[in-house]
Structure formats: structure tokens, C-alpha cells
Design a protein around this motif. Sequence first.
Motif, mmCIF file in Angstrom:
data_model
loop_
_atom_site.group_PDB
_atom_site.id
_atom_site.type_symbol
_atom_site.label_atom_id
_atom_site.label_comp_id
_atom_site.label_asym_id
_atom_site.label_seq_id
_atom_site.Cartn_x
_atom_site.Cartn_y
_atom_site.Cartn_z
ATOM 1 N N SER A 147 19.566 22.741 30.664
ATOM 2 C CA SER A 147 20.878 23.105 31.195
ATOM 3 C C SER A 147 20.981 24.610 31.440
ATOM 4 N N LEU A 173 25.923 28.525 26.865
ATOM 5 C CA LEU A 173 25.962 27.065 26.763
ATOM 6 C C LEU A 173 26.044 26.614 25.305
ATOM 7 N N TYR A 203 27.661 18.350 30.834
ATOM 8 C CA TYR A 203 26.985 19.003 29.717
ATOM 9 C C TYR A 203 27.712 18.746 28.400
#
Length: 265
Positions: A147, A173, A203
Motif C-alpha cells: 500500500s 499509512l 486500505y
Amino acid sequence: MLSRDRVRLLVDAPWFNKVITAVILVNAITLGAETSPALLASFGDVLHAIDRLALAVFVVELALRFGAYGRSFFRDPWNWFDTAVVAVTLLPTASGSFSVLRALRVMRVLRLVSVVPSMRRVVSALLTALPGMASITALLALVLYVSAVIATKLFSGVAPDYFGHLGDSLFTLFQVMTGEAWSEVARQVMAEKPFAWVFFVGYLVVTSFTVLNLFIAVAVSAMQNQVSEEHAEHDREEMAATMEILTEVRRLRADVEALRAKASA
């Protein structure tokens, strides 16, 4: 001089365990009180005296346990844990590089984990769940890395503070995964790329709502397995005790029959 059997009866007595628990709690309170300059100025000598007395009690307790069980004392991992915690607090803490060890005295409070059976079961279950958690951690790290690479390629020009390079993206993230101010990050990116919400929502679903919950599932499963094993062991002990009683009853019945046979003869 007390025999080993008497010392073992002493250290295995319920009241002895309660006394050690009370000493740990009192020591925890005094260690917390020492962080207050006002309390330290008023009752510093008393707090230090209680701290040294608690340490002496812990040393005597470990000595008694070692005297009661001998070499088998070290077969229990919890005894190793208690010994390590007390040994750290016995190291010199006056000055120099060892001064930081004075703060580690609070580790004595962790002895509650080994003293309280319910805490011990929880920690034991978590330790047995470590292999499963390691696999989940590897999966989470893989998702985070993939990601981060995608976010860096897509959003580095839009939000360089958050996704300027791979390191920034990994940290951002990770923050998003914890739920901390993720909407601010997402809205800043969505101001330039409206469809960025697809990435952030996907996500979050994969990490926070799926992978992280697997940690809880593995931990709960390990605790359930441990409780089942404890119940099974308890049932085996009860069965062994019952069989021993039945054997004794049969032996007594045979003796009674033998006495009756002698009386009739």
C-alpha cells in the motif's frame, strides 16, 4: 533449621501468596509516589525504606522458593521471570550508566503477572498465540508495504508531506491504520484526486477491520484452548483421585471379607 517439606508447605500456602501480592501492590504505590516531587520531599525517607523492605521481602521469597524446590525451581519459566525482575533491581543504581536502572525498579510490579493466576493464564495464552500472531504480522507488513508503494506513486505529488517518499508513506499509512486523523490525510488527497477515497477505504477495511481483528481472534482462540486444557487436566486429576478412592474401597472390602471368613472359620 526448617526441612524442605516445611518450607514447601510455607511457600505454597495461600496466605503466603496473598502476602507477596500485598507487598507488590504496596511497592507499586510507593514507586508511583516517588515520581511526585512534593511527596518525595515530605515522605522520601519513608518511601525509600518501604522500597528497600519490599526488595528484601522479594529476595527472601525467592530464596525460600529455591530452598523448597531445589533445582526444580528453575524448571518453571515463571521462576526465571521473577528472578530476572528482582535481579535487575538489585543492580547498582547510584550513578553513571547504571542510573537508568533505578527507573527499572517499577518492573517489580510485573511480578503480579506471575503471582495472580488469572494474569498468568492470559500471558501464557498470548505466548502460545505468538506463532499465529507472527504470521498475521507478516501479512500486515506485506499489506502495509504494498500500500505504501502504491500511495507513493499515486499521491507523492499531491501530498508530499504524507507520501513524499516510501518512508513517509509507511508512517502515514501506519497512522491511518490506527485510525488517527486518517480523514484529514484522505481529505487533503481527495481535494486533488476525488477518487482517492477508494484507496483509503479499501486500505482501512483490509487492515483495521480484517487483519487487526485476526490478532484478537488468534488470542481468544489460544485462551480458549488453554482453558480447555486446564479443564481437561482438572478432570484427569479428579478421575485419578476417584480411581484411587475406588481402589482403596475395594481393598477395604477385601479386608472385610477376609475378616468375615476368619470369623466364620
